[in-house]
Design an enzyme around this catalytic site. Structure first.
Site, PDB file in Angstrom:
ATOM      1  N   ASP A  79       0.824  -1.212   0.000  1.00  0.00           N
ATOM      2  CA  ASP A  79       0.000   0.000   0.000  1.00  0.00           C
ATOM      3  C   ASP A  79       0.857   1.261   0.000  1.00  0.00           C
ATOM      4  O   ASP A  79       0.527   2.241   0.662  1.00  0.00           O
ATOM      5  CB  ASP A  79      -0.924  -0.033   1.233  1.00  0.00           C
ATOM      6  CG  ASP A  79      -1.964   1.066   1.202  1.00  0.00           C
ATOM      7  OD1 ASP A  79      -2.319   1.513   0.108  1.00  0.00           O
ATOM      8  OD2 ASP A  79      -2.411   1.486   2.287  1.00  0.00           O
ATOM      9  N   CYS A 130     -21.898 -10.674  -4.413  1.00  0.00           N
ATOM     10  CA  CYS A 130     -22.684  -9.672  -3.686  1.00  0.00           C
ATOM     11  C   CYS A 130     -24.179  -9.819  -3.976  1.00  0.00           C
ATOM     12  O   CYS A 130     -25.007  -9.407  -3.160  1.00  0.00           O
ATOM     13  CB  CYS A 130     -22.232  -8.263  -4.067  1.00  0.00           C
ATOM     14  SG  CYS A 130     -20.559  -7.853  -3.517  1.00  0.00           S
ATOM     15  N   CYS A 169     -27.619  -7.777  -2.764  1.00  0.00           N
ATOM     16  CA  CYS A 169     -27.356  -7.047  -1.516  1.00  0.00           C
ATOM     17  C   CYS A 169     -26.853  -5.635  -1.809  1.00  0.00           C
ATOM     18  O   CYS A 169     -25.983  -5.427  -2.655  1.00  0.00           O
ATOM     19  CB  CYS A 169     -26.324  -7.798  -0.679  1.00  0.00           C
ATOM     20  SG  CYS A 169     -25.929  -6.991   0.895  1.00  0.00           S
ATOM     21  N   CYS A 213     -24.067  -2.221   1.988  1.00  0.00           N
ATOM     22  CA  CYS A 213     -22.953  -1.272   2.100  1.00  0.00           C
ATOM     23  C   CYS A 213     -23.295   0.061   1.450  1.00  0.00           C
ATOM     24  O   CYS A 213     -22.913   1.127   1.953  1.00  0.00           O
ATOM     25  CB  CYS A 213     -21.692  -1.858   1.476  1.00  0.00           C
ATOM     26  SG  CYS A 213     -21.847  -2.286  -0.283  1.00  0.00           S
ATOM     27  N   CYS A 252     -23.888   3.860   4.054  1.00  0.00           N
ATOM     28  CA  CYS A 252     -22.852   4.902   4.041  1.00  0.00           C
ATOM     29  C   CYS A 252     -23.394   6.218   4.594  1.00  0.00           C
ATOM     30  O   CYS A 252     -24.350   6.788   4.044  1.00  0.00           O
ATOM     31  CB  CYS A 252     -22.324   5.104   2.626  1.00  0.00           C
ATOM     32  SG  CYS A 252     -21.021   6.358   2.538  1.00  0.00           S
ATOM     33  N   CYS A 300     -16.277  10.346   1.075  1.00  0.00           N
ATOM     34  CA  CYS A 300     -15.959   9.197   1.927  1.00  0.00           C
ATOM     35  C   CYS A 300     -15.304   9.664   3.226  1.00  0.00           C
ATOM     36  O   CYS A 300     -14.351  10.445   3.215  1.00  0.00           O
ATOM     37  CB  CYS A 300     -15.028   8.247   1.176  1.00  0.00           C
ATOM     38  SG  CYS A 300     -14.453   6.848   2.157  1.00  0.00           S
ATOM     39  N   CYS A 343     -13.499   4.913   8.593  1.00  0.00           N
ATOM     40  CA  CYS A 343     -14.896   4.494   8.733  1.00  0.00           C
ATOM     41  C   CYS A 343     -14.981   3.032   8.335  1.00  0.00           C
ATOM     42  O   CYS A 343     -14.343   2.611   7.375  1.00  0.00           O
ATOM     43  CB  CYS A 343     -15.794   5.359   7.845  1.00  0.00           C
ATOM     44  SG  CYS A 343     -17.548   4.935   7.897  1.00  0.00           S
ATOM     45  N   CYS A 379     -19.347   0.334   5.893  1.00  0.00           N
ATOM     46  CA  CYS A 379     -19.654  -0.527   4.746  1.00  0.00           C
ATOM     47  C   CYS A 379     -19.087  -1.931   4.918  1.00  0.00           C
ATOM     48  O   CYS A 379     -19.461  -2.844   4.170  1.00  0.00           O
ATOM     49  CB  CYS A 379     -19.175   0.107   3.444  1.00  0.00           C
ATOM     50  SG  CYS A 379     -17.384   0.282   3.298  1.00  0.00           S
TER      51      CYS A 379
END
Length: 361
Positions: free
Chosen positions: A147, A202, A205, A208, A212, A228, A255, A258
């Site tokens: 990262d 997914c 669904c 998420c 938010c 975000c 956060c 989600c």
């Protein structure tokens, strides 16, 4: 060990056996899953370009830098033939996520950031894995990433079979959810690749997308970072938009909403890494208490922590927003008033906003 530049190398004997050994060694080093990808990321490059053109990256200019190198591993590190993608789970044993989010005078810190900084830990493990491979096959070209470089790590993880990119834009795994870090080892060996995760799970669904707080998802698989909370509290350096401040609640660094609501995270398992356990009781701290930390205290208590990325000024900015959304108690008001004369205009403006929220002028 300092990463070596990639160089031409003979094909290792029995690539399939070596690939399996690499996965075994990775698990011995604390990774829960290891996969091998080729260097063709297909449609992910076009998806990234559309996202950038829409301006959804906000002020993260580094996302637009390096041109095609971000989506083409062999251009970023010439000679790369394969990418070893590795997963390390980070969820603490007692997350207290719902409890803290439901207590507005508490400070919510994203659970990945409660312990020690993952960059150094994972990079060290990647280096150890490279050394183990080298002991088996002799010198080879490699470079480790965590990262910290222009790498499409989620696309690579999907290509390596570690999971699929979900509607919340995170990598999801049917057996582990999404609470994990990713690391990559670019190598110049023609190892056999793992089947890509070419289907997503997914379904219908939309939990998420619906949960938010700031409506940052413009649609499935599309996140507008400018709305975000993770971007606003970690990456963004300016004043948080007024219309978003009440929606942030008590989330002061990142956060997890989600992820919390994602059904696949019922399979997430607690980490076995002691370094990822909460430090300084940051999983259950009061906003007012943290707001009164001096800069020396902040630097001391966040040494080796992801929280350092925000810096002291933005840490106070975020806490001021949280305090503005907290109940009007004496500790909250006293903490805010104590920072009215803070040297930073950014902090002062957020403090005054918070005080006005409590009817103070």
């Amino acid at each position: 060990m300092t990463p070596q530049p990639l160089a031409d190398n003979l094909s290792p004997p029995d690539p399939a056996r070596l690939a399996q050994s690499i996965k075994d060694w990775g698990r011995e080093l604390g990774f829960q899953q290891v996969g091998i990808s080729d260097v063709e990321l297909g449609e992910h490059e076009a998806h990234l370009q559309r996202w950038l053109e829409a301006g959804y990256h906000g002020e993260m200019d580094y996302m637009a830098a390096h041109g095609s190198k971000r989506s083409r591993p062999a251009e970023l590190v010439p000679g790369t033939l394969r990418v070893i993608s590795l997963r390390m789970d980070y969820l603490p044993g007692d997350t207290r996520m719902a409890q803290v989010l439901a207590t507005p005078e508490k400070a919510y810190v994203s659970r990945y950031a409660l312990g020690r900084d993952y960059h150094k830990l994972i990079r060290k493990r990647l280096q150890q894995l490279a050394e183990r491979i080298q002991a088996e096959v002799g010198p080879f070209g490699f470079r480790a990433f965590v990262d910290s470089a222009p790498v499409l790590e989620k696309a690579i993880a999907e290509q390596a079979g570690l999971g699929w990119i979900g509607k919340n834009t995170l990598v999801l795994n049917r057996k582990a959810g999404s609470y994990f870090f990713l690391g990559e080892l670019f190598v110049d060996m023609p190892l056999p690749v793992d089947p890509a995760m070419d289907s997503e799970h997914c379904g219908r669904c939309s939990a998420c997308l619906d949960i938010c707080p700031t409506a940052a998802f413009v649609g499935p698989y599309r996140l507008d970072a400018r709305r975000c909370i993770s971007y606003l509290t970690i990456e963004y350096k300016g004043a948080i938009p007024l219309e978003l401040r009440p929606l942030i609640g008590n989330r002061v660094f990142g956060c997890d909403d989600c992820q919390i609501v994602c059904p696949w995270n019922r399979f997430a398992r607690p980490t076995g890494q002691g370094d990822f356990q909460p430090r300084h009781s940051l999983d259950n701290a009061e906003l007012a208490e943290l707001f009164l930390w001096s800069e020396e205290e902040f630097l001391g208590r966040t040494e080796g922590s992801p929280l350092r990325r925000a810096g002291y000024e933005r840490w106070l900015r975020n806490l001021a927003v949280g305090l503005g959304n907290a109940p009007s108690t004496i500790p909250v008001l006293e903490a805010l008033k104590a920072r009215r004369g803070f040297p930073s205009e950014l902090v002062r403006e957020h403090v005054e906003w918070a005080l006005r929220r409590h009817g103070e002028t």
